[in-house]
Structures are given as structure tokens and as C-alpha cells.
Design an enzyme around this catalytic site. Structure first.
Site, PDB file in Angstrom:
ATOM      1  CD1 TRP A  75     -22.573  -1.311  -6.742  1.00  0.00           C
ATOM      2  CD2 TRP A  75     -22.250   0.903  -6.760  1.00  0.00           C
ATOM      3  NE1 TRP A  75     -23.755  -0.706  -6.377  1.00  0.00           N
ATOM      4  CE2 TRP A  75     -23.578   0.649  -6.378  1.00  0.00           C
ATOM      5  CE3 TRP A  75     -21.824   2.230  -6.843  1.00  0.00           C
ATOM      6  CZ2 TRP A  75     -24.483   1.666  -6.080  1.00  0.00           C
ATOM      7  CZ3 TRP A  75     -22.719   3.250  -6.544  1.00  0.00           C
ATOM      8  CH2 TRP A  75     -24.035   2.969  -6.166  1.00  0.00           C
ATOM      9  CG  ASP A 144     -16.878  -0.816  -3.240  1.00  0.00           C
ATOM     10  OD1 ASP A 144     -17.257  -1.023  -2.068  1.00  0.00           O
ATOM     11  OD2 ASP A 144     -17.608  -0.271  -4.099  1.00  0.00           O
ATOM     12  CE  LYS A 168     -25.692  -1.890  -0.028  1.00  0.00           C
ATOM     13  NZ  LYS A 168     -25.290  -0.482  -0.108  1.00  0.00           N
TER      14      LYS A 168
END
Ligand code: PMP
Length: 337
Positions: A75, A144, A168
Site C-alpha cells: 500500500w 494511511d 476494516k
């Protein structure tokens, strides 16, 4: 947490959903402390939308248009690549051969003129999680937190910007939480699409375009659930216990289960492991997944880019659920080693 009064809705869309995406940071305080000089926004476009929005909004903070990136997994690598479109990206550490560790901060070369330093707090695919907050010597820190948001307390005051996709730990896909320090607003590049412009969205309480109201509504319920269960500190206690259950089995398995990640940065949210041998035994891993599925345990397959097994232990996974997986792992080893 959210305004939620029964209403007669004469507008489009389902009735009785919150009419405003606006959230006062103080209301969020029941789950995580957010100082008053931060704006909280509920935007669309997911984590990927936000790792594009970050350079578009912040790389122009300084004239040089430079940004420092820590690349410790899929990511952050994608985020760095995206930022390269808008300025100069400096990867602050020697390139990693595999995403299994966080290079020691003593090996980082941070650029004091960078507009910001970016990292991904939990690399979902590789199971690499920061247990430190990077020291940036005054440069704006951006994180992030898509896959570990509200899984533990965070000192928001150390960050210029935090973003997290809801899917999530805080709800369902569709809404992304952005927490930004107010003094960082007003620096978007001219080419920044207006829906990604933090200044516009902050000024309009996230209502520049139609908000994903159902996802926001679900998030409100999840935040309430977190609050009623002791807030992010209680989530952390639980997440430590859950992940320890699985790591303990891996560590005691004499190499039957192998987690490739350095112990210092093993994630509490995503536990990746191989079965049978270090690089994994494909047949045994398939048996492992089939057996788990028969017991009602699904989605344990590792990300397609890394293979193996990945146990994701987000807030919604209970201690009992994790104990069931632990028991299965013990039994599977007994039968197959
Ligand atoms: N960042 C992290 C840490 C993620 O785990 C994900 C998705 N799994 C993303 C970014 C991308 O999020 P999205 O699919 O919502 O764009």
C-alpha cells in the site's frame, strides 16, 4: 456520535439516514482523541482515492514539491508511485527485497525540505505494522491507517493527516475518514479534482458532493459499539490478546507454521503465515483452507500477491472466533506434521 433523529425525508434517498456527513471532532473523542484544530471528513474513493489525494493536497506545501515515503509494503508502494505524478518522491530507506520488516530509523535519510513524510501504519497484505510513530523533526507526518484505525489509541496531535477506509474496523466500504490539521488546508495543486480537495470538502462539511450516507450511518453504529465496549484502548487490549493467540501457536510450532515478518513489526490486524515449510507447502495450505472452511472459517487465504494464509483479526473478530482458529491450527498441526 452522529445526529440521528427520526425524520420525514423529502429529499432523495432512503429515509431516516443522517442528513449531514458533518462530524464534530469532539464527538469522535469518545473513541479517539482529536484536538480541536483538526477537521474530520467523510469522503469517498477509499484508501486508494486518499493516497492520491494526499500529494494533490499536500505536496505543494513547500515550493520544492518533495515528499518522503517509507515503503514497507504494497500500500505504501502504491501511494509512493501515485505521488511521483505530482512531485519528487524520496524513498527514505534502502529498497527492501521483501516486505517483512521496517528498516531501522537510524537508516532513514529524511529530507528536511520535504512537504510531508508518508507511511502506511499497517501493511494489510504483508502484515507489517508500525509500533512506533516515525520521528520527522517537524516535517508534516501523514499516515494511511486504513487497516488498523481504531484498533488501538493514536496520538492524533503527532500527525498532519490520517486517513482510513472504513471497511476494516469502522464500517463498510464507501466512506473514508480523513483527519487533517487545519493549517494544512489551502495548498491543493491546481490540477486537484475538486472532490479530492480537502479545503473544499472541509469548508462544506464533507458535503461538496453527495455523501455515502448509508456507509456513514453504519460507521456511526460501529463507533457507538466501539464506545460502548471501552473505546480504542479496550480494542487494543483485545487485539493484543487475539493476535498473541495466533503468534504463540506459530512460534511454538517448530517451523510447521512460519510467519515471515520480523517480530518487532508483526501486525495485530493481519497475521500472515505459511504452512508446512518456510516458503509454504501448497497442498498442505489448500488442505488447511478447506478444513477451515468446513468449520465455517473463511477468507483465510493470503493475498494473491504473497500466497499462504492470512488471518485478519479486525475489531469485529471476537476472542472466541480467534480461539476457534487457534484450536484448529493446533489440531491441524497434530494431524499433518
Ligand atoms: N491502504 C490500505 C492499508 C489498505 O489495506 C487498502 C485496502 N485493503 C487500501 C489502502 C486501499 O483501499 P481501497 O480499496 O478502499 O481503495
Amino acid at each position: 456520535i452522529m445526529e440521528h433523529k427520526p425524520t420525514i425525508n423529502f429529499g432523495a434517498g432512503p429515509a431516516k439516514l443522517p442528513q449531514s456527513a458533518s462530524v464534530d471532532p469532539r464527538r469522535f473523542a469518545c473513541v479517539t482523541n482529536i484536538p480541536d484544530n483538526y477537521k474530520v471528513m467523510f469522503l469517498q474513493g477509499g484508501g486508494s482515492g486518499q493516497f492520491s489525494a494526499v500529494p494533490l493536497n499536500l505536496i505543494g506545501l513547500k515550493e520544492d514539491r518533495c515528499a518522503d515515503y517509507l515503503v514497507t509494503g504494497t500500500w505504501s508502494a502504491k501511494a509512493a508511485k501515485e505521488a511521483e505524478k505530482y512531485g519528487n518522491v524520496n524513498i527514505v530507506h534502502p529498497k527492501l527485497d521483501s516486505y517483512t520488516k521496517i528498516p531501522d530509523p537510524s537508516s532513514w535519510t529524511l529530507n528536511p525540505s520535504a512537504s510531508y513524510v508518508y507511511y502506511c501504519c499497517n501493511e494489510t497484505v504483508h502484515g507489517v505494522e508500525y509500533n512506533i510513530t516515525p520521528e520527522t523533526n517537524g516535517v508534516v507526518l501523514v499516515s494511511d491507517m486504513s487497516s488498523n484505525f481504531l484498533s488501538r489509541p493514536v496520538d492524533v496531535s503527532k500527525f498532519g493527516l490520517i486517513f482510513a477506509g472504513a471497511q476494516k474496523n469502522v464500517g463498510c466500504a464507501g466512506v473514508t475518514v480523513v483527519i487533517v490539521r487545519e493549517d494544512l488546508l489551502g495548498h491543493a495543486l491546481q490540477e486537484c479534482p475538486i472532490v479530492l480537495d480537502y479545503t473544499v470538502q472541509a469548508d462544506m462539511n464533507s458535503l461538496y458532493n453527495t455523501p455515502p450516507c448509508f456507509s456513514i450511518y453504519i460507521m456511526g453504529l460501529v463507533l457507538e459499539w466501539i464506545k460502548n465496549n471501552g473505546g480504542s484502548a479496550a480494542m487494543e487490549t483485545l487485539n493484543k490478546r487475539k493476535s498473541a493467540l495466533i503468534y504463540d501457536i506459530i512460534n511454538a510450532s517448530n517451523g510447521f507454521y512460519v510467519c515471515p515478518v520480523d517480530e518487532a513489526c508483526q501486525s495485530r490486524m493481519n497475521v500472515p503465515f505459511r504452512v508446512g515449510k518456510k516458503e509454504g507447502d501448497d497442498d498442505l495450505e489448500k488442505k488447511f483452507l478447506d478444513g477451515a472452511s468446513k468449520l465455517g472459517m473463511i477468507s483465510l487465504k493470503g493475498h494473491r500477491s504473497v500466497g499462504g494464509i492470512r488471518a485478519s483479526l479486525y475489531n469485529a473478530v471476537t476472542l472466541e472466533d480467534t480461539e476457534a482458529l487457534a484450536a484448529y491450527m493446533r489440531q491441524f498441526q497434530k494431524e499433518h506434521q
